[in-house]
Design a protein around this motif. Structure first.
Motif, PDB file in Angstrom:
ATOM      1  N   ASN A   1       0.834  -1.203   0.000  1.00 18.15           N
ATOM      2  CA  ASN A   1       0.000   0.000   0.000  1.00 18.15           C
ATOM      3  C   ASN A   1       0.870   1.254   0.000  1.00 18.15           C
ATOM      4  O   ASN A   1       0.587   2.231  -0.705  1.00 18.15           O
ATOM      5  CB  ASN A   1      -0.910   0.013   1.239  1.00 18.15           C
ATOM      6  CG  ASN A   1      -1.819  -1.194   1.315  1.00 18.15           C
ATOM      7  OD1 ASN A   1      -2.056  -1.876   0.331  1.00 18.15           O
ATOM      8  ND2 ASN A   1      -2.325  -1.469   2.497  1.00 18.15           N
ATOM      9  N   VAL A   2       1.923   1.218   0.811  1.00 18.60           N
ATOM     10  CA  VAL A   2       2.841   2.360   0.897  1.00 18.60           C
ATOM     11  C   VAL A   2       3.559   2.564  -0.424  1.00 18.60           C
ATOM     12  O   VAL A   2       3.662   3.685  -0.935  1.00 18.60           O
ATOM     13  CB  VAL A   2       3.860   2.151   2.036  1.00 18.60           C
ATOM     14  CG1 VAL A   2       4.858   3.300   2.084  1.00 18.60           C
ATOM     15  CG2 VAL A   2       3.151   2.005   3.373  1.00 18.60           C
TER      16      VAL A   2
ATOM     17  N   SER B   1       4.476   5.512  -5.534  1.00 17.88           N
ATOM     18  CA  SER B   1       4.650   5.478  -6.988  1.00 17.88           C
ATOM     19  C   SER B   1       3.488   6.134  -7.732  1.00 17.88           C
ATOM     20  O   SER B   1       3.460   6.143  -8.948  1.00 17.88           O
ATOM     21  CB  SER B   1       4.792   4.030  -7.462  1.00 17.88           C
ATOM     22  OG  SER B   1       3.578   3.333  -7.286  1.00 17.88           O
ATOM     23  N   ARG B   2       2.507   6.654  -6.965  1.00 16.95           N
ATOM     24  CA  ARG B   2       1.287   7.261  -7.505  1.00 16.95           C
ATOM     25  C   ARG B   2       0.409   6.219  -8.209  1.00 16.95           C
ATOM     26  O   ARG B   2      -0.174   6.486  -9.266  1.00 16.95           O
ATOM     27  CB  ARG B   2       1.619   8.418  -8.457  1.00 16.95           C
ATOM     28  CG  ARG B   2       2.451   9.531  -7.824  1.00 16.95           C
ATOM     29  CD  ARG B   2       2.514  10.757  -8.723  1.00 16.95           C
ATOM     30  NE  ARG B   2       3.462  11.725  -8.208  1.00 16.95           N
ATOM     31  CZ  ARG B   2       4.655  11.961  -8.751  1.00 16.95           C
ATOM     32  NH1 ARG B   2       5.041  11.284  -9.818  1.00 16.95           N
ATOM     33  NH2 ARG B   2       5.461  12.855  -8.232  1.00 16.95           N
ATOM     34  N   GLY B   3       0.352   5.045  -7.628  1.00 20.23           N
ATOM     35  CA  GLY B   3      -0.532   4.007  -8.135  1.00 20.23           C
ATOM     36  C   GLY B   3      -1.930   4.159  -7.549  1.00 20.23           C
ATOM     37  O   GLY B   3      -2.213   5.087  -6.786  1.00 20.23           O
ATOM     38  N   ASP B   4      -2.803   3.227  -7.906  1.00 25.58           N
ATOM     39  CA  ASP B   4      -4.186   3.244  -7.427  1.00 25.58           C
ATOM     40  C   ASP B   4      -4.207   2.596  -6.040  1.00 25.58           C
ATOM     41  O   ASP B   4      -4.339   1.378  -5.900  1.00 25.58           O
ATOM     42  CB  ASP B   4      -5.081   2.465  -8.401  1.00 25.58           C
ATOM     43  CG  ASP B   4      -6.565   2.595  -8.063  1.00 25.58           C
ATOM     44  OD1 ASP B   4      -6.879   2.861  -6.888  1.00 25.58           O
ATOM     45  OD2 ASP B   4      -7.397   2.413  -8.962  1.00 25.58           O
TER      46      ASP B   4
ATOM     47  N   LEU C   1      -7.387   0.501  -5.074  1.00 21.77           N
ATOM     48  CA  LEU C   1      -7.374  -0.844  -5.639  1.00 21.77           C
ATOM     49  C   LEU C   1      -6.378  -1.718  -4.895  1.00 21.77           C
ATOM     50  O   LEU C   1      -6.650  -2.887  -4.592  1.00 21.77           O
ATOM     51  CB  LEU C   1      -7.017  -0.793  -7.129  1.00 21.77           C
ATOM     52  CG  LEU C   1      -6.866  -2.153  -7.830  1.00 21.77           C
ATOM     53  CD1 LEU C   1      -8.175  -2.922  -7.792  1.00 21.77           C
ATOM     54  CD2 LEU C   1      -6.386  -1.960  -9.278  1.00 21.77           C
ATOM     55  N   ASP C   2      -5.226  -1.159  -4.584  1.00 17.50           N
ATOM     56  CA  ASP C   2      -4.190  -1.878  -3.845  1.00 17.50           C
ATOM     57  C   ASP C   2      -4.735  -2.368  -2.503  1.00 17.50           C
ATOM     58  O   ASP C   2      -4.581  -3.544  -2.135  1.00 17.50           O
ATOM     59  CB  ASP C   2      -2.994  -0.959  -3.622  1.00 17.50           C
ATOM     60  CG  ASP C   2      -1.748  -1.688  -3.161  1.00 17.50           C
ATOM     61  OD1 ASP C   2      -1.759  -2.170  -2.019  1.00 17.50           O
ATOM     62  OD2 ASP C   2      -0.781  -1.781  -3.926  1.00 17.50           O
ATOM     63  N   VAL C   3      -5.391  -1.472  -1.772  1.00 17.74           N
ATOM     64  CA  VAL C   3      -5.951  -1.813  -0.462  1.00 17.74           C
ATOM     65  C   VAL C   3      -7.030  -2.884  -0.607  1.00 17.74           C
ATOM     66  O   VAL C   3      -7.097  -3.836   0.176  1.00 17.74           O
ATOM     67  CB  VAL C   3      -6.526  -0.560   0.229  1.00 17.74           C
ATOM     68  CG1 VAL C   3      -7.317  -0.939   1.478  1.00 17.74           C
ATOM     69  CG2 VAL C   3      -5.401   0.408   0.587  1.00 17.74           C
TER      70      VAL C   3
ATOM     71  N   GLN D   1      -2.054  -0.539 -12.998  1.00 16.85           N
ATOM     72  CA  GLN D   1      -0.942  -1.441 -13.299  1.00 16.85           C
ATOM     73  C   GLN D   1       0.126  -1.376 -12.207  1.00 16.85           C
ATOM     74  O   GLN D   1       0.702  -2.392 -11.814  1.00 16.85           O
ATOM     75  CB  GLN D   1      -0.343  -1.093 -14.662  1.00 16.85           C
ATOM     76  CG  GLN D   1      -1.264  -1.396 -15.829  1.00 16.85           C
ATOM     77  CD  GLN D   1      -0.808  -0.753 -17.129  1.00 16.85           C
ATOM     78  OE1 GLN D   1       0.380  -0.522 -17.325  1.00 16.85           O
ATOM     79  NE2 GLN D   1      -1.750  -0.441 -18.005  1.00 16.85           N
ATOM     80  N   LYS D   2       0.379  -0.180 -11.705  1.00 19.87           N
ATOM     81  CA  LYS D   2       1.337  -0.027 -10.605  1.00 19.87           C
ATOM     82  C   LYS D   2       0.842  -0.770  -9.364  1.00 19.87           C
ATOM     83  O   LYS D   2       1.605  -1.489  -8.704  1.00 19.87           O
ATOM     84  CB  LYS D   2       1.538   1.453 -10.276  1.00 19.87           C
ATOM     85  CG  LYS D   2       2.210   2.277 -11.359  1.00 19.87           C
ATOM     86  CD  LYS D   2       2.297   3.728 -10.929  1.00 19.87           C
ATOM     87  CE  LYS D   2       2.922   4.608 -11.997  1.00 19.87           C
ATOM     88  NZ  LYS D   2       2.987   6.024 -11.598  1.00 19.87           N
ATOM     89  N   ALA D   3      -0.433  -0.577  -9.045  1.00 23.11           N
ATOM     90  CA  ALA D   3      -0.998  -1.208  -7.852  1.00 23.11           C
ATOM     91  C   ALA D   3      -0.888  -2.730  -7.938  1.00 23.11           C
ATOM     92  O   ALA D   3      -0.469  -3.384  -6.969  1.00 23.11           O
ATOM     93  CB  ALA D   3      -2.460  -0.791  -7.680  1.00 23.11           C
ATOM     94  N   ILE D   4      -1.239  -3.302  -9.070  1.00 22.77           N
ATOM     95  CA  ILE D   4      -1.210  -4.756  -9.221  1.00 22.77           C
ATOM     96  C   ILE D   4       0.229  -5.269  -9.192  1.00 22.77           C
ATOM     97  O   ILE D   4       0.514  -6.343  -8.659  1.00 22.77           O
ATOM     98  CB  ILE D   4      -1.943  -5.176 -10.511  1.00 22.77           C
ATOM     99  CG1 ILE D   4      -3.442  -4.929 -10.324  1.00 22.77           C
ATOM    100  CG2 ILE D   4      -1.669  -6.641 -10.852  1.00 22.77           C
ATOM    101  CD1 ILE D   4      -4.273  -5.206 -11.545  1.00 22.77           C
TER     102      ILE D   4
END
Length: 324
Positions: A115-116, A121-124, A127-129, A261-264
């Motif tokens: 999550n951090v 990285s300015r991801g979602d 969605l990550d959480v 894509q960053k989050a995943i």
């Protein structure tokens, strides 16, 4: 409260370095933490209770509102990381407790550190959480099932023990945390700034305990091979997670954008290695070597995640500057 926030930010910024220093200290002076072996379950419970305190009904509703992306991300996590673990055990000819430990960390849910890293990285982050919540809630079923399928060739898998321990260590603390959040609501916000500090200190304690317990074997000829295996496991997780999300962006472009894509990528590549350590020390207590891959993973994925998130942010800034 400002001092707490400042300290929390400082701890987060330097957490990777602190992890490394603390691991070295416990390797050199194992008596500091070796007595805490029986408390690892409580420590990871503290982390997950804190996670539950930060969750609201809206967090669970988000999973229902965008189920496709969350489910696909969770499935990717539970397919990619366990299979990479099995492949690496085969490539490096690992066997016994070390192989079981590599597969165990591969079967764990995604780590809270993702999550951090997604945020940096300015991801979602939402969605990550969401993927993190779903993968964690599924852990009591997924971990023993995957271990039975993938690791039973090395040792007899204590399926029932893994299930019960994962249930007690994962679902019970989260459920209690969510219940407290619902009951006390606004009052919980007064302690929220302290939660990241408590969680990080608990993770440090777990790392110190495992390093202390295994200090005689940590860098032996039998376990040194776990270091490149763990590094490859994590890096391949990033690569395959990003590649998978890129493919999904072609199929469902409105759902799998750049931020998603960053989050995943982080959700697939980063594991809840603290949970892996705890399950290794409880369900595989007769073979403490099982906890070593999770220990190495705890240190390494914080380093790699910090590097990747920083590179990603700087890459985006440079790209934006070129188009101005």
């Amino acid at each position: 409260m400002q001092r707490i926030t400042t300290f929390s930010n400082w701890l987060t910024r330097w957490f990777t370095l602190i992890v490394v220093i603390w691991a070295v200290v416990n390797y050199c002076i194992p008596t500091i933490s070796v007595g805490g072996k029986s408390y690892t379950g409580y420590l990871i419970g503290v982390v997950l209770f804190g996670m539950g305190l930060t969750l609201s009904i809206d967090d669970f509703a988000r999973i229902i509102k965008q189920p496709l992306m969350v489910i696909i991300g969770t499935v990717a996590h539970y397919v990619i990381m366990p299979l990479i673990a099995v492949a690496l055990c085969w490539i490096f000819h690992l066997s016994g407790p070390l192989a079981v430990g590599v597969i165990l960390v591969g079967c764990c849910p995604s780590g809270t550190s993702s999550n951090v890293m997604s945020f940096l990285s300015r991801g979602d982050v939402a969605l990550d959480v969401s993927i993190g919540i779903l993968s964690t809630l599924l852990a009591p079923i997924m971990i023993p099932t995957l271990m039975q399928v993938l690791a039973s060739q090395y040792v007899a898998i204590p399926w029932q023990s893994l299930f019960v321990n994962a249930l007690l260590v994962v679902l019970l603390p989260i459920a209690l945390g969510v219940a407290c959040h619902m009951l006390f609501k606004e009052k919980i916000q007064t302690v929220t700034p302290v939660l990241p500090i408590i969680s990080q200190l608990a993770i440090l304690a777990i790392i110190g305990i495992v390093v202390a317990v295994n200090h005689d074997r940590l860098f032996s000829s039998a376990t040194l091979l776990a270091i490149p295996v763990v590094m490859l496991h994590n890096l391949c997780g990033y690569g395959l997670g990003y590649g998978f999300s890129k493919i999904m962006s072609k199929i469902y472009p409105q759902g799998f954008g750049y931020a998603q894509q960053k989050a995943i990528t982080f959700e697939v590549g980063m594991q809840d290695s603290g949970l892996g350590v705890t399950l290794a020390l409880t369900s595989f207590a007769a073979a403490p070597l099982t906890a070593i891959p999770s220990t190495f993973f705890s240190v390494w994925h914080n380093i790699s995640g910090s590097v990747l998130s920083t590179w990603w942010r700087n890459h985006d800034d440079r790209k934006a500057a070129l188009h101005q």
